[in-house]
Write an enzyme that holds these catalytic residues in place. Structure first.
Site, PDB file in Angstrom:
ATOM      1  N   GLY A 368     110.163 -19.006   4.117  1.00 17.43           N
ATOM      2  CA  GLY A 368     109.599 -18.057   4.329  1.00 17.43           C
ATOM      3  C   GLY A 368     108.869 -17.149   3.413  1.00 17.43           C
ATOM      4  N   GLY A 370     106.747 -13.687   2.157  1.00 12.75           N
ATOM      5  CA  GLY A 370     107.310 -11.712   1.190  1.00 12.75           C
ATOM      6  C   GLY A 370     106.053 -11.225   0.529  1.00 12.75           C
ATOM      7  N   GLY A 371     106.255 -10.449  -0.487  1.00  8.15           N
ATOM      8  CA  GLY A 371     106.078  -9.620  -0.908  1.00  8.15           C
ATOM      9  C   GLY A 371     105.620 -10.567  -2.651  1.00  8.15           C
ATOM     10  N   GLY A 373     106.016 -13.708  -2.989  1.00  4.87           N
ATOM     11  CA  GLY A 373     105.205 -14.527  -2.671  1.00  4.87           C
ATOM     12  C   GLY A 373     106.087 -15.773  -1.486  1.00  4.87           C
ATOM     13  N   SER A 374     105.930 -17.019  -2.076  1.00  3.67           N
ATOM     14  CA  SER A 374     106.444 -18.265  -1.029  1.00  3.67           C
ATOM     15  C   SER A 374     107.798 -19.009  -1.259  1.00  3.67           C
ATOM     16  CB  SER A 374     105.591 -18.894  -0.673  1.00  3.67           C
ATOM     17  OG  SER A 374     104.078 -17.717  -0.067  1.00  3.67           O
ATOM     18  N   VAL A 375     108.128 -19.353  -0.390  1.00  6.38           N
ATOM     19  CA  VAL A 375     110.064 -19.626  -0.246  1.00  6.38           C
ATOM     20  C   VAL A 375     109.606 -21.302   0.347  1.00  6.38           C
ATOM     21  CG1 VAL A 375     112.788 -20.383  -0.521  1.00  6.38           C
ATOM     22  CG2 VAL A 375     111.159 -17.535  -0.823  1.00  6.38           C
ATOM     23  N   LYS A 389     110.895 -20.338  -4.953  1.00 10.57           N
ATOM     24  CA  LYS A 389     111.049 -19.489  -4.128  1.00 10.57           C
ATOM     25  C   LYS A 389     109.674 -19.312  -5.547  1.00 10.57           C
ATOM     26  CE  LYS A 389     112.494 -15.551  -4.431  1.00 10.57           C
ATOM     27  NZ  LYS A 389     113.370 -14.077  -4.957  1.00 10.57           N
ATOM     28  N   ASP A 485     119.746  -3.272  -3.971  1.00 11.61           N
ATOM     29  CA  ASP A 485     118.337  -4.335  -2.595  1.00 11.61           C
ATOM     30  C   ASP A 485     119.534  -4.912  -1.792  1.00 11.61           C
ATOM     31  OD1 ASP A 485     116.342  -3.961  -0.803  1.00 11.61           O
ATOM     32  OD2 ASP A 485     115.767  -5.632  -1.844  1.00 11.61           O
TER      33      ASP A 485
END
Length: 677
Positions: A368, A370-371, A373-375, A389, A485
């Site tokens: 995945g 997102g804002g 970084g990356s996983v 992550k 969150d």
């Protein structure tokens, strides 16, 4: 050494020949595919195809249909009319079929926003369309948004002082009561008027709109123009031969720039594959690959240049290493992180960046993005799979990284994702978690795949597990941990669908006896954030904010749908919590498809607990320990809350103007709302 070089050259030459043969076979197979046409779209070619075209022509993910001589795109189970296909910058322009020419009274048929697009690669499932376009220009790589929004709002009172609110009457007539307005552009918290709710949202790529002085006629023209979406994912996969590398559209050359990740010849350094790019070429669809013999290029040009660059890099790295050792520690811009790690004994293992690269095997399998970084999926030396992550550049001094390590690094619970280790080397930061094979809850909860067996018994057990995890964070540690969150995306599922709370980037630590939290910056996800994070007069921020977020999550789990559904048959069903409360209060049966009587009881129990959690006043919400008790207890012992308020001013009508003024002043301050990560 000479023999070793010859072997390397031979292997690379063979790879080049095999790639050329495969490419030539593919071109010959597709040569009998002529462009299709429908209506005003005359050149429908690869990757697009019309329904009924030969199977090998085009890609099934980009299949279009021809209905009444109109080219139609099926996007998220909704039909849009295709206006143009751009094969140069890999975009497609479509328009909502509800918008009609010569009629400003027509309205978009569908509710669609930027949040509908994932804009990320997922293992085994690549979204064919994106709402943004990754570009490369003089300023370097950046992400360009392809459209903005036109937002329709239903307000309980007239809005006259906010110039962004454009009255839609007499052009558009609505069935609902109240006052109807439209806004051009994205809606911020500062623009949102108390007493207004979003009724419809539609995108447009007509950038002539000005939020400060747009008329409704201009908005209607913008809707008629339609909106663009990008199909660059296919181009990256087709031309760059790897969906996991960097791929940008170069606006100056009008071509893709491919930067796949790989290891160099010696298997040590992670590099951009300039050598691979030179061998494979970076051709467009309609260009032929032409290279001189590979052995001549590699032997006389590529390899000497490569060795020279490698030597220069080695000398440069040595100088940088000596300089780093010579400098004092306090001169580092990452001093905050280093000081924290020095003065705190942490259970997680500290890995080097070299060890991280070995775990992820060259960053090949991305889970995945997102804002943050990356996983990536990785594997420990013991063979255990992990999720790693890799954080991007931090905005600040690494506070998000410290927060996540500080909170999750000191706890261990069966319903909280376990932090195995971390890495921090200068600007490089990574977190190593246990691998959750079934992904996040939202992927399964809102899936339209009917083959997935996900009954209410399983949903109910997941809900209890999540509640136990949050209760442990609030009451089971030496310090109270507030997550801030809670949402389906941050609930991960293991092999047995046991839930675990994850993503502690926004979490805060507080003493157990501190019931009130002081926050200068607000974070979270719209739709799950507690109202006291926006409105001062609702109540103080505390652990009850997490209770509210869990209630919104629980409501979606019980209904297997988003809480906001603009496509509901009746306007009263648009906001599900409000509609379901009225039905339960009047002892009406809740209509749900394909559900047994026993499952209805489970769903009703979850809904009642959820309504208690999302009470407007934080003091009316139960603690998470009480929530666990309610979920595990008998249905007969549950009472329906006496009231349920959707808007703050419904708490007491006398506070209406006071709260509105407080919200305006609070929004104009340095408030920050973090969107989905």
């Amino acid at each position: 050494m000479t023999i070793w070089k010859d072997m390397v050259l031979l292997v690379m030459f063979l790879l080049f020949v095999v790639q050329q043969i495969c490419a030539r076979n593919e071109q010959e197979h597709a040569s009998d595919c002529l462009p299709s046409s429908c209506g005003k779209i005359a050149n429908i070619s690869r990757p697009f195809r019309l329904k009924g075209d030969p199977v090998h022509c085009g890609d099934r993910r980009y299949e279009l249909s021809c209905e009444n001589n109109i080219t139609v795109l099926n996007l998220y189970s909704r039909k849009y009319h295709v206006q143009a296909i751009n094969y140069i910058n890999f975009t497609l322009r479509v328009v909502d079929p509800g918008v009609e020419e010569q009629s400003c009274s027509s309205l978009p048929r569908y509710f669609l926003s930027r949040s509908n697009f994932s804009d990320a690669y997922h293992a085994g499932d690549m979204d064919p369309y994106r709402a943004t376009l990754d570009q490369f220009s003089e300023v370097g790589p950046h992400r360009k948004s392809l459209f903005q929004h036109i937002i329709y709002l239903n307000c309980s009172h007239p809005v006259s002082e906010n110039y962004k609110y454009v009255n839609t009457t007499p052009c558009v007539k609505w069935e609902s009561k109240g006052y109807m307005y439209a806004i051009a552009g994205d809606l911020t918290s500062a623009d949102f008027e108390v007493g207004c709710r979003i009724k419809l949202l539609s995108p447009t790529s007509w950038w002539g709109l000005d939020a400060n002085k747009s008329s409704y006629t201009m908005m209607n023209s913008a809707l008629l123009y339609g909106f663009e979406i990008s199909w660059k994912n296919f181009a990256c996969e087709d031309q760059c031969h790897s969906p996991y590398g960097d791929c940008y559209f170069d606006s100056s050359t009008l071509k893709l720039r491919c930067f796949p990740y790989c290891n160099d010849i010696f298997g040590v350094l992670e590099t951009k594959c300039a050598l691979l790019e030179a061998i494979q070429g970076n051709q467009r669809f309609d260009e032929n690959l032409y290279l001189e013999p590979a052995s001549f290029i590699i032997g006389h040009y590529v390899l000497p240049v490569f060795l020279l660059v490698r030597f220069s890099l080695g000398v440069t790295l040595l100088i940088m290493l000596l300089t780093y050792k010579w400098r004092k520690r306090h001169s580092s811009i990452y001093e905050n992180i280093e000081n924290y790690l020095e003065h705190n004994e942490l259970v997680p293992i500290r890995y080097s960046y070299t060890e991280i690269k070995k775990m992820v095997r060259g960053f090949k399998e991305k889970l995945g993005e997102g804002g943050y970084g990356s996983v990536f999926k990785g594997k420990l030396s013991s063979g255990t799979c992990v999720a790693i992550k890799v954080l991007g550049k931090s905005k600040g001094n690494g506070h998000d990284f410290i927060s996540e390590v500080a909170t999750i690094g000191r706890i261990h619970h069966q319903n909280v994702v376990q932090l195995i280790g971390f890495c921090v080397e200068g600007s490089r930061r990574a977190l190593v978690y246990e691998f959750m094979s079934n992904g996040s809850l939202d992927k399964i909860l809102f899936s339209k795949d009917r083959n997935i067996d996900f009954g209410y018994d399983k949903i109910y057990n997941i809900a209890i597990g999540v509640a136990r995890g949050i209760a442990y964070l609030h009451h089971g540690c030496e310090m109270q941990i507030l997550h801030f969150d809670i949402k389906p995306h941050n609930i991960l599922l293991d092999d047995n669908f046991n839930p675990k709370v994850s993503d502690f980037g926004l979490a805060k630590l507080y003493p157990m006896d501190n019931s009130i939290v002081t926050m200068t910056v607000v974070g979270g996800t719209i739709g799950y954030m507690a109202p006291e994070l926006f409105y001062k007069n609702i109540g103080r921020i505390s652990y009850k904010s997490d209770v509210y977020s869990f209630g919104m999550l629980l409501m979606e789990m019980a209904s297997k749908r988003k809480n906001l559904n603009p496509h509901a048959e009746h306007s009263s069903q648009v906001y599900f919590p409000s509609w379901v409360y009225e039905n339960i209060k009047e002892e009406k049966d809740i209509e749900m498809e394909d559900i047994t009587e026993e499952e209805k009881k489970i769903a009703k129990k979850m809904i009642i607990v959820a309504i208690w959690c999302i009470q407007m006043n934080p003091n009316d919400r139960p603690s998470m320990n009480k929530v666990v008790e309610m979920l595990e207890g008998d249905m007969e012992n549950l009472k329906i809350p006496p009231k349920f308020s959707l808007y703050p001013y419904e708490v007491t009508e006398n506070f209406k103007h006071t709260i509105a003024s407080e919200f305006t002043s609070y929004s104009s301050s340095s408030m920050k709302i973090a969107t989905n990560k």
